[in-house]
Write a protein that holds these residues in place. Structure first.
Motif, short mmCIF file in Angstrom:
data_model
loop_
_atom_site.label_atom_id
_atom_site.label_comp_id
_atom_site.label_asym_id
_atom_site.label_seq_id
_atom_site.Cartn_x
_atom_site.Cartn_y
_atom_site.Cartn_z
N GLY A 132 39.53 4.11 -10.97
CA GLY A 132 38.12 4.44 -11.02
C GLY A 132 37.50 4.23 -12.39
N PRO A 182 28.20 6.17 3.68
CA PRO A 182 29.15 6.38 2.57
C PRO A 182 30.58 5.98 2.89
CG PRO A 182 27.65 8.23 2.74
CD PRO A 182 27.40 7.37 3.95
N GLU A 220 32.33 2.67 1.24
CA GLU A 220 33.50 2.84 0.38
C GLU A 220 34.66 1.97 0.87
OE1 GLU A 220 36.14 6.32 -1.75
OE2 GLU A 220 35.13 6.80 0.14
N LYS A 249 36.57 -1.08 -1.30
CA LYS A 249 38.02 -1.13 -1.48
C LYS A 249 38.59 -2.50 -1.10
CE LYS A 249 38.98 3.81 -0.87
NZ LYS A 249 39.63 4.84 -0.02
N ASP A 259 25.41 9.61 -4.29
CA ASP A 259 26.69 9.21 -3.71
C ASP A 259 26.94 7.71 -3.87
OD1 ASP A 259 27.21 11.79 -3.00
OD2 ASP A 259 26.76 11.54 -0.87
N PHE A 260 25.90 6.92 -3.68
CA PHE A 260 26.06 5.47 -3.83
C PHE A 260 26.36 5.09 -5.28
CE2 PHE A 260 23.86 1.29 -4.56
CZ PHE A 260 24.85 0.51 -3.99
N LEU A 266 29.96 5.95 -6.02
CA LEU A 266 30.91 5.02 -5.39
C LEU A 266 31.04 3.73 -6.18
CD1 LEU A 266 30.45 5.04 -1.51
CD2 LEU A 266 32.49 5.62 -2.82
N THR A 267 29.91 3.12 -6.51
CA THR A 267 29.96 1.85 -7.22
C THR A 267 30.54 2.03 -8.62
OG1 THR A 267 27.62 2.20 -7.80
CG2 THR A 267 28.09 0.73 -5.95
N THR A 308 32.74 4.27 -9.52
CA THR A 308 34.18 4.49 -9.36
C THR A 308 34.93 3.17 -9.21
OG1 THR A 308 33.94 6.68 -8.39
CG2 THR A 308 35.94 5.46 -7.82
N HIS A 309 34.33 2.23 -8.48
CA HIS A 309 35.00 0.96 -8.22
C HIS A 309 34.63 -0.13 -9.23
CE1 HIS A 309 36.92 2.11 -4.41
NE2 HIS A 309 35.86 2.87 -4.23
#
Length: 283
Positions: A10, A141, A145, A149, A175-176, A179-180, A182-183
């Motif tokens: 992450g 979400p 996600e 991945k 949340d979006f 997520l982005t 984190t990745h």
């Protein structure tokens, strides 16, 4: 194709070397084959097979759009690599078959075919891959996600950069962004557009697509607008959050980032002039 340890943990990798004051700014347009550019951009008698060579010596990047509609031959990617200067970079629009689907988690085979279909023939000239979504695609979400991945951080030993172009208001949420981030995936910043703007930095680079060129402006935009976008590009490169943009979270300063800015849509005839004017302004 494998994900790097940083991506799995992450933590997004930085886009600049330690101690660097700013990232690299690259500016261009979408594609290079457009007949109305003859005269305004290309010399009238320039052979069509020389258009890419000409464009790549007046711009610093080009977003390839044809990859969105269908596969390209590996030999084409190799030829594009060879026809452009050493420091030139292409970004690619990923195939619509990966993003225009109800269940994004099922896009794995399409992503695999795309990434093994010759794009790596661009070698060090392969820039970010833009995964564009339809304006009707809302944020789910869990499914989104699962899609993130599927995006590998590297392929055949070459690092990959991914950016998502979402165009539904439901993506303007914490949340979006989380997520982005984190990745380590960037979000397209839509400028002068009818689409929602999300300017939050979430990756080691910034990717902007500005769409407001006008026919009555010789350089696509008035001087003050060009100054403003050039200043924003330099701020992004320095790790700053420019004012006047829409953020989901609180704007903050961060590490220096590479910048990819494309003049897209609008009055397309003027797009190369706008891109060159921006290149001049950012130095």
């Amino acid at each position: 194709m494998t994900r790097t340890k940083a991506a799995r943990s992450g933590k997004a990798e930085t886009g600049t070397s330690p101690g660097a004051k700013a990232g690299r700014i690259r500016i261009g347009v979408g594609g290079w084959t457009f007949e109305p550019w003859r005269g305004p951009f290309y010399p009238d008698k320039l052979p069509q097979k020389q258009e890419l060579g000409y464009a790549s010596r007046h711009l610093t990047s080009i977003e390839i759009n044809g990859t969105y509609y269908g596969s390209q031959k590996p030999e084409s990617f190799a030829r594009w690599h060879d026809e452009t200067p050493d420091d030139f970079v292409f970004s690619l629009k990923a195939p619509r078959f990966a993003t225009n689907r109800k269940v994004l988690a099922e896009a794995g085979p399409t992503i695999e075919r795309f990434l093994t279909g010759g794009v790596l023939m661009l070698k060090d000239k392969l820039g970010p891959i833009n995964w564009q979504f339809m304006a009707t695609k809302a944020f789910d979400p869990a499914d989104f996600e699962a899609f993130l991945k599927l995006l590998p951080a590297s392929a055949e030993g070459r690092s990959l950069r991914h950016v998502v172009e979402v165009r539904h208001e439901s993506f303007k949420c914490d949340d979006f962004i989380a997520l982005t981030r984190t990745h380590g995936v960037a979000i397209v910043i839509a400028g002068d557009s009818k689409f929602p703007q999300i300017a939050d930095p979430t990756a080691a680079f910034v990717y902007a697509r500005i769409m407001g060129t006008a026919e009555d402006e010789p350089q696509g935009y008035p001087a003050e607008a060009l100054d403003r976008w050039a200043a924003r590009a330099k701020a992004w490169a320095a790790g700053q959050a420019p004012e006047g943009l829409d953020y989901v979270g609180k704007p903050h300063t961060d590490k220096a980032r590479d910048v990819y800015l494309y003049v897209i849509s609008g009055h397309k005839v003027r797009n190369p002039a706008a891109a060159m004017a921006l290149i001049e302004r950012v130095g």
